[in-house]
Write a protein that holds these residues in place. Structure first.
Motif, mmCIF file in Angstrom:
data_model
loop_
_atom_site.group_PDB
_atom_site.id
_atom_site.type_symbol
_atom_site.label_atom_id
_atom_site.label_comp_id
_atom_site.label_asym_id
_atom_site.label_seq_id
_atom_site.Cartn_x
_atom_site.Cartn_y
_atom_site.Cartn_z
ATOM 1 N N GLY A 14 0.815 -1.211 0.000
ATOM 2 C CA GLY A 14 0.000 0.000 0.000
ATOM 3 C C GLY A 14 0.847 1.259 0.000
ATOM 4 O O GLY A 14 2.078 1.211 -0.018
ATOM 5 N N GLY A 92 -7.908 0.157 2.752
ATOM 6 C CA GLY A 92 -7.811 1.604 2.624
ATOM 7 C C GLY A 92 -9.064 2.285 2.142
ATOM 8 O O GLY A 92 -9.463 3.329 2.649
ATOM 9 N N SER A 181 -1.481 9.114 0.345
ATOM 10 C CA SER A 181 -2.167 7.833 0.201
ATOM 11 C C SER A 181 -3.002 7.842 -1.070
ATOM 12 O O SER A 181 -3.648 8.845 -1.389
ATOM 13 N N HIS A 183 -5.657 6.516 -1.415
ATOM 14 C CA HIS A 183 -7.069 6.511 -1.036
ATOM 15 C C HIS A 183 -7.567 7.868 -0.535
ATOM 16 O O HIS A 183 -8.745 8.021 -0.268
ATOM 17 N N THR A 184 -6.659 8.837 -0.403
ATOM 18 C CA THR A 184 -7.055 10.157 0.074
ATOM 19 C C THR A 184 -7.389 11.052 -1.114
ATOM 20 O O THR A 184 -6.541 11.268 -1.975
#
Length: 239
Positions: A14, A92, A181, A183-184
């Protein structure tokens, strides 16, 4: 503790995991670095080769609790001297679409299996990434999206599981919004830091590199007892 020790890492593929592997390699005090992953990460292997650091990938295609515990046990048996564990494994994105049991299967059960094997294999310290607001007593109903009660519940259960099953000392890292990230949302990454002056310290955004550096710091010099690290504590470790 010896200046050179081995590191066993869970969740290396990740965004935070990649930053963690980079920091372990850059630090140079962890030899070898062993990653437990579903698929090989050629870029990490190349980075380690260029730095002259041994990186061993142990593939765990099934990624269930039994396979994770077996793989972790095998990894530790192959190592000599001091060994530390680090986990940044967690779902995530998309937790809102999962049932709570599906979320637990990864965040709680896999991390607990990893922690059990670490403890059985003489490992004394685990650096474990959770999330701000983690609370095992939070509501188990409603949305499982990040920041919601059910999400906090699973994260809290994961913390309790690794503390109960794992090494004598567990350092728990609770970041809020993670910059860098995948996922942000990019808009949040740009906007929220602007308001950091009115944001309570524990909820301030933090970069993947800062999280990685703080986790490596506690792994290099493990504390005497378990503790929880929010933004301020993590930033202190970055100095």
């Amino acid at each position: 503790m010896s200046n050179t020790q081995a590191a066993v890492v869970l969740g290396a593929s990740g965004s935070v995991g990649n930053a963690l592997i980079k920091e372990l390699i850059r630090n140079g005090s962890f030899k070898p670095i062993v990653t437990l992953i579903r698929r090989s990460q050629p870029a990490q292997a190349a980075m380690a080769r260029d730095a002259g650091v041994e990186l061993r990938e142990l593939l765990v295609p099934a990624m269930d609790a039994a396979s994770m515990e077996t793989a972790t046990t095998e990894a530790i048996r192959s190592l000599e001297g001091n060994v530390v564990g680090l986990s940044v494994l967690g779902i995530g994105a998309g937790t809102a679409k999962l049932t709570i049991d599906e979320h637990r299967a990864v965040d709680v059960q896999l991390n607990a299996a990893f922690a059990r094997a670490l403890k059985a294999g003489r490992v004394k310290h685990l650096a474990f990434m959770s999330a701000v607001g983690a609370d095992p007593t939070a509501a188990s109903t409603g949305s499982g999206a990040a920041g919601m009660a059910r999400y906090a519940r699973v994260k809290g259960e994961a913390e309790e599981a690794v503390k109960e099953s794992g090494p004598a000392v567990v350092s728990i890292f609770r970041p809020a919004m993670i910059i860098g990230s995948q996922h942000t949302p990019w808009l949040l990454e740009k906007v929220l830091p602007v308001f950091s002056f009115v944001t309570p310290p524990k909820y301030k955004s933090i970069t993947v590199e800062q999280i990685a550096k703080s986790m490596v710091a506690t792994s290099l010099n493990p504390p005497a007892k378990s503790g929880v690290y929010h933004y301020l504590e993590m930033m202190a470790l970055n100095r």
